[in-house]
Design an enzyme around this catalytic site. Structure first.
Site, PDB file in Angstrom:
ATOM      1  N   HIS A  33       9.306  -1.397   3.200  1.00 32.47           N
ATOM      2  CA  HIS A  33       9.240  -1.519   4.653  1.00 32.47           C
ATOM      3  C   HIS A  33       9.132  -2.969   5.066  1.00 32.47           C
ATOM      4  CE1 HIS A  33       5.242  -0.725   2.928  1.00 32.47           C
ATOM      5  NE2 HIS A  33       4.772  -1.581   3.824  1.00 32.47           N
ATOM      6  N   GLU A  46       0.826  -1.215   0.000  1.00 33.08           N
ATOM      7  CA  GLU A  46       0.000   0.000   0.000  1.00 33.08           C
ATOM      8  C   GLU A  46       0.857   1.261   0.000  1.00 33.08           C
ATOM      9  OE1 GLU A  46      -2.341  -0.409   3.514  1.00 33.08           O
ATOM     10  OE2 GLU A  46      -3.533  -2.060   2.702  1.00 33.08           O
TER      11      GLU A  46
HETATM   12  P1  DGP Z   1       1.873  -2.464   3.143  1.00 33.04           P
HETATM   13  O1  DGP Z   1       0.553  -3.063   2.849  1.00 33.04           O
HETATM   14  O2  DGP Z   1       2.962  -3.549   3.279  1.00 33.04           O
HETATM   15  O3  DGP Z   1       2.278  -1.377   2.180  1.00 33.04           O
HETATM   16  O4  DGP Z   1       1.770  -1.849   4.587  1.00 33.04           O
HETATM   17  C1  DGP Z   1       1.647  -0.490   4.846  1.00 33.04           C
HETATM   18  C2  DGP Z   1       1.425  -0.343   6.310  1.00 33.04           C
HETATM   19  O5  DGP Z   1       1.650   1.011   6.661  1.00 33.04           O
HETATM   20  C3  DGP Z   1       0.007  -0.668   6.783  1.00 33.04           C
HETATM   21  O6  DGP Z   1       0.073  -1.781   7.677  1.00 33.04           O
HETATM   22  C4  DGP Z   1      -0.482   0.576   7.494  1.00 33.04           C
HETATM   23  C5  DGP Z   1       0.778   1.371   7.693  1.00 33.04           C
HETATM   24  N1  DGP Z   1       0.613   2.811   7.583  1.00 33.04           N
HETATM   25  C6  DGP Z   1       0.091   3.490   6.526  1.00 33.04           C
HETATM   26  N2  DGP Z   1       0.086   4.816   6.759  1.00 33.04           N
HETATM   27  C7  DGP Z   1       0.630   4.975   7.999  1.00 33.04           C
HETATM   28  C8  DGP Z   1       0.899   6.123   8.801  1.00 33.04           C
HETATM   29  O7  DGP Z   1       0.666   7.261   8.425  1.00 33.04           O
HETATM   30  N3  DGP Z   1       1.462   5.893  10.008  1.00 33.04           N
HETATM   31  C9  DGP Z   1       1.758   4.637  10.468  1.00 33.04           C
HETATM   32  N4  DGP Z   1       2.304   4.535  11.687  1.00 33.04           N
HETATM   33  N5  DGP Z   1       1.516   3.539   9.737  1.00 33.04           N
HETATM   34  C10 DGP Z   1       0.959   3.704   8.514  1.00 33.04           C
END
Ligand code: DGP
Length: 117
Positions: free
Chosen positions: A101, A96
């Protein structure tokens, strides 16, 4: 040309996040939508959008993701029981946020790696 995401703002502390570790190469912070009692994202400070964009020049930085994951797992008290390290790539991987990460998930039995469909 790589496009910055919200994660670059978290690294620069321009928006709030629960940062649990930061050094010159990587930053780790709690996921905003945790899928387990411990759910921490460990990311390179350098913007690498996806696993497809990794080069040999990134090996030291990406190796740091693992040493920091092991350190945080110990601090979180989940090292002995175990945990899952996971990276999603592009659409089929469910990515996403296009800033590579590592998910560190633990604190309960996590079940099978993939949902059966
Ligand atoms: P992925 O699906 O692998 O791209 O995971 C993205 C993750 O990032 C998802 O588990 C939610 C997290 N995430 C998205 N936006 C933010 C944010 O603004 N702050 C934090 N702490 N996490 C976020």
């Amino acid at each position: 040309m790589a496009v910055e995401t919200i994660f670059s703002k978290i690294i620069r502390k321009e928006i709030p996040a629960d940062i649990v570790y930061q050094d010159e190469l990587v930053t780790a912070f709690r996921d905003i939508n945790p899928q387990a009692p411990t759910h921490i994202l460990i990311i390179p400070n350098k913007l690498i959008p996806t696993a497809n964009d990794v080069t040999e020049a990134d090996e030291t930085t990406l190796g740091r993701l693992f040493t920091v994951a092991a350190r945080i797992a110990k601090e979180e008290g989940i090292a002995e029981d175990g945990y899952r390290l996971m990276m999603n790539c592009n659409r089929h991987g469910g990515q996403e946020v296009y800033h590579i990460h590592m998910h560190l998930l633990g604190g309960r039995p996590l079940g099978p790696m993939l949902l059966r469909q």
